[in-house]
Write a protein that holds these residues in place. Sequence first.
Motif, PDB file in Angstrom:
ATOM      1  N   GLU A 100       0.417  -1.055  -0.158  1.00 11.94           N
ATOM      2  CA  GLU A 100      -0.106   0.041   0.069  1.00 11.94           C
ATOM      3  C   GLU A 100       1.122   1.500   0.076  1.00 11.94           C
ATOM      4  N   PRO A 101       1.849   1.071   1.083  1.00 12.57           N
ATOM      5  CA  PRO A 101       2.572   2.566   0.859  1.00 12.57           C
ATOM      6  C   PRO A 101       3.373   3.156  -0.517  1.00 12.57           C
ATOM      7  N   GLN A 102       3.546   2.045  -1.118  1.00 15.58           N
ATOM      8  CA  GLN A 102       4.076   1.872  -2.858  1.00 15.58           C
ATOM      9  C   GLN A 102       3.185   2.694  -3.729  1.00 15.58           C
ATOM     10  N   LEU A 103       2.236   1.560  -3.864  1.00 11.65           N
ATOM     11  CA  LEU A 103       0.927   2.587  -4.597  1.00 11.65           C
ATOM     12  C   LEU A 103       0.409   4.135  -3.957  1.00 11.65           C
ATOM     13  N   LEU A 104       0.976   4.232  -2.651  1.00  2.00           N
ATOM     14  CA  LEU A 104       0.184   5.453  -3.016  1.00  2.00           C
ATOM     15  C   LEU A 104       1.429   6.409  -3.109  1.00  2.00           C
ATOM     16  N   ALA A 105       2.974   6.288  -2.650  1.00  2.00           N
ATOM     17  CA  ALA A 105       3.972   6.789  -3.834  1.00  2.00           C
ATOM     18  C   ALA A 105       3.232   7.390  -4.968  1.00  2.00           C
ATOM     19  N   ILE A 193      -3.106  11.513   6.139  1.00  2.00           N
ATOM     20  CA  ILE A 193      -2.737  10.681   5.110  1.00  2.00           C
ATOM     21  C   ILE A 193      -3.541  11.881   3.905  1.00  2.00           C
ATOM     22  N   LEU A 194      -4.880  11.958   4.047  1.00  2.00           N
ATOM     23  CA  LEU A 194      -5.596  13.273   3.489  1.00  2.00           C
ATOM     24  C   LEU A 194      -4.868  14.208   3.008  1.00  2.00           C
ATOM     25  N   ASP A 195      -4.418  15.089   4.426  1.00  2.00           N
ATOM     26  CA  ASP A 195      -3.718  15.829   4.265  1.00  2.00           C
ATOM     27  C   ASP A 195      -1.952  15.734   3.780  1.00  2.00           C
ATOM     28  N   LEU A 196      -1.247  15.417   3.950  1.00  2.00           N
ATOM     29  CA  LEU A 196      -0.108  14.695   3.325  1.00  2.00           C
ATOM     30  C   LEU A 196      -0.706  14.658   1.675  1.00  2.00           C
ATOM     31  N   CYS A 197      -1.324  14.305   1.552  1.00  2.00           N
ATOM     32  CA  CYS A 197      -1.592  13.835   0.228  1.00  2.00           C
ATOM     33  C   CYS A 197      -1.892  15.153  -0.995  1.00  2.00           C
ATOM     34  N   GLU A 198      -2.913  15.996   0.141  1.00  2.00           N
ATOM     35  CA  GLU A 198      -3.077  17.340  -0.145  1.00  2.00           C
ATOM     36  C   GLU A 198      -2.028  18.190  -0.728  1.00  2.00           C
ATOM     37  N   ARG A 200       0.675  17.156  -1.157  1.00  2.00           N
ATOM     38  CA  ARG A 200       1.810  16.907  -1.751  1.00  2.00           C
ATOM     39  C   ARG A 200       3.314  16.062  -1.892  1.00  2.00           C
ATOM     40  N   LYS A 201       3.098  16.402  -0.116  1.00  2.00           N
ATOM     41  CA  LYS A 201       4.324  15.308   0.876  1.00  2.00           C
ATOM     42  C   LYS A 201       3.397  14.409   0.606  1.00  2.00           C
ATOM     43  N   GLU A 207       4.910   7.295   4.200  1.00  2.00           N
ATOM     44  CA  GLU A 207       5.188   6.535   5.972  1.00  2.00           C
ATOM     45  C   GLU A 207       3.828   6.556   6.177  1.00  2.00           C
ATOM     46  N   LEU A 208       2.945   7.568   6.717  1.00  2.56           N
ATOM     47  CA  LEU A 208       2.211   7.382   7.544  1.00  2.56           C
ATOM     48  C   LEU A 208       0.976   6.229   7.201  1.00  2.56           C
ATOM     49  N   LEU A 209       0.976   5.800   6.231  1.00  2.00           N
ATOM     50  CA  LEU A 209       0.242   4.967   5.414  1.00  2.00           C
ATOM     51  C   LEU A 209       0.364   3.278   6.722  1.00  2.00           C
ATOM     52  N   ARG A 210       1.792   3.537   6.112  1.00  2.00           N
ATOM     53  CA  ARG A 210       2.972   2.631   6.475  1.00  2.00           C
ATOM     54  C   ARG A 210       2.684   2.256   8.027  1.00  2.00           C
TER      55      ARG A 210
END
Length: 231
Positions: A100-105, A193-198, A200-201, A207-210
Motif C-alpha cells: 500500500e505505501p508503494q502504491l500510494l507513492a 494521510i489525506l492532508d499530506l496527499c493534499e 503533495r508530501k 510512511e504514515l500509511l505504513r
Amino acid sequence: MSPAVPARPASDRLRHKTVSAAVADSIRQRILNGELPPGVQLRQDALAEEFGISRIPVREALLQLEASNLVKIMPHRGAVVSGLSLEELEDIFQLRCQLEPQLLALSAPHLTKADLQDLHALSREYSRALEAGEVQRWGELNSRFHLDLLRHAGRPRALTIVSGLLQDCDRPTRIQLSTPSDIARAELEHTQILDLCEARKVDAAAELLRVHIEHVGGSLIAIYRGALAVA
C-alpha cells in the motif's frame, strides 16, 4: 421412451434464487457483525427450520458464502464460519505494509482536487459510522478509503491483491476497532494521510500509511495471541 420431465417454471427458479440470496445475506450480516464467530458450524437442517424453507436454498446460500470466503464447507463437518489463523493474519498485514505505501507513492501525485474532496467525504462518513457503532459498514468504508487512495497507481494487478487483502482482514479489523482509542487513532490517521496527499508530501503520506497499517496489524496480532493464550 420415458416422458420428458417438465422444466421448472422460470418464476419458480427466480423465486428460489431470491430466497437463497436472502438467506445468504442474513447469514452474511451475522458473520460480519460477530454474531457467528469463526469456527461455528452452520447446520443446514437448523437453518432451514429457522427460515421456514427447504434445505435446497440453504445449501445454495452456503455455497454463495463459501465463494465470498466467509464459510468453508468441510468433509464430515459441513459448513463452518471461516476465520484467519495467526500466521495468515501476520502475512496479510506484512503484505499490506509492503504494497500500500508503494502504491500510494505512485497514486498520490495524480489525485485531483475532486478525488481529495471525495476522499474527505468518505473519511467523514467512516467517522460517523464508527461513532454510531454501525459495525457492518466499517469494513466496507475502510476498504473504499484505502482503495480510492491508491486508485491512480496504475498497477491494476497489485490493486486487485490489495483489495483481496482488505476483504480478508475486514472482520478482524472490526475487533481492533472495539476501543475508543483505536477508533480515534484510525480517524486521525485517515485525515492526516489525506492532508499530506493534499500538500503533495507524498513520502510522508506513504510512511504514515505504513505506520497506520502496522499499528492495526500489531494490535490485532496481540489480540489473537491473547485469545490463543486463554484458549
